[in-house]
Design an enzyme around this catalytic site. Structure first.
Site, short mmCIF file in Angstrom:
data_model
loop_
_atom_site.label_atom_id
_atom_site.label_comp_id
_atom_site.label_asym_id
_atom_site.label_seq_id
_atom_site.Cartn_x
_atom_site.Cartn_y
_atom_site.Cartn_z
N HIS A 261 -7.95 -5.42 7.82
CA HIS A 261 -7.83 -3.93 8.89
C HIS A 261 -8.45 -5.19 9.84
CE1 HIS A 261 -6.48 -0.32 8.71
NE2 HIS A 261 -6.90 -0.10 10.32
N GLU B 255 -2.37 -1.32 -3.42
CA GLU B 255 -3.93 -1.30 -2.66
C GLU B 255 -3.15 1.08 -2.74
OE1 GLU B 255 -4.84 -3.61 0.73
OE2 GLU B 255 -4.01 -2.27 1.76
N HIS C 41 0.58 -1.71 -0.06
CA HIS C 41 -0.13 -0.33 -0.22
C HIS C 41 0.89 1.05 0.07
CE1 HIS C 41 -3.87 1.84 1.73
NE2 HIS C 41 -3.47 2.39 0.96
#
Length: 241
Positions: free
Chosen positions: A190, A70, A43
């Protein structure tokens, strides 16, 4: 069975803290794959405080499993993803100064924007996923954008489960059932950890992939990286039965 994609952002954070190239993100990612992970996730953020954009290009050369990038589709991110053509791009509505992802997309408000962005990625054959909360109206709107999958934002589940509230899984189960009806694949991520991953997988039908970074790397400090990767795979296999 649900695939495990390991987010290596924290490896990059550790590397950057000393200004050198140790630990080497490419080497660690290759090792993680050899330990049995089915994917590598990164990410990159605009300030490159952990994963750098160059890391994405370097990883493309060696990742042999699924490569998931991401991020918020700002122009620099778009250019990078379209050049690299990873297996999957996961769209996350991060603000520039976000410490970590803290909300999913409002797919109603940003429907036109997401539809346009996703069309560009799909022209390149890149599977697309939208990071999203459990609001069923938002999932319905996500299905109209052309996305292949959604990634359920699981922070609330993880927090509540840690407090002993197993009912916190219910909105996620409903969301997964609706997504399946609408033809969307289901990812999640997450704050998933060894403590909650089996319960989560047991209660989310058609869960295709989880992306786990912070917890997995932290747990590895105590238990070892190879061991932890295989512990996740084992718990996911139990949850997928």
């Amino acid at each position: 069975m649900t695939k495990l994609s390991v987010n290596v952002n924290k490896i990059a954070t550790l590397r950057n803290s000393r200004g050198g190239d140790f630990p080497n993100v490419v080497k660690v990612s290759s090792d993680i794959e050899s330990f049995g992970a089915e994917g590598i996730t990164i990410h990159p953020r605009p300030d490159e405080r952990h994963i750098r954009y160059q890391d994405a290009y370097d990883l493309k050369k060696i990742v042999t499993t699924e490569f998931n990038i991401e991020g918020n589709p700002i122009p620099k991110f778009m250019e990078m993803v379209l050049e690299i053509c990873p297996t999957q791009v996961t769209l996350v509505p991060d603000s520039i100064d976000a410490v970590t992802s803290n909300a999913g997309w409002d797919t109603i408000k940003h429907q036109s924007f997401l539809t346009e962005i996703i069309a560009e990625f799909k022209q390149k054959g890149i599977r697309t996923s939208i990071f999203i909360d459990t609001d069923l109206k938002l999932i319905e709107a996500a299905a109209t954008t052309g996305a292949d999958r959604i990634e359920l934002y699981t922070e609330d589940f993880a927090t509540q489960y840690g407090l002993g509230n197993q009912n916190a899984i219910k909105p996620y189960t409903k969301s997964a059932l609706l997504a399946t009806e609408l033809g969307l694949g289901i990812n999640a991520g997450h704050d998933l950890s060894l403590d909650n991953i089996q319960f989560f997988a047991e209660n989310i039908p058609n869960l295709l992939e989880v992306s786990i970074g912070h917890a997995l790397i932290t747990e590895s400090l105590y238990l070892g990286l190879e061991n932890v990767v295989n512990m996740y795979k084992y718990k996911l296999s139990l949850g997928s039965k």
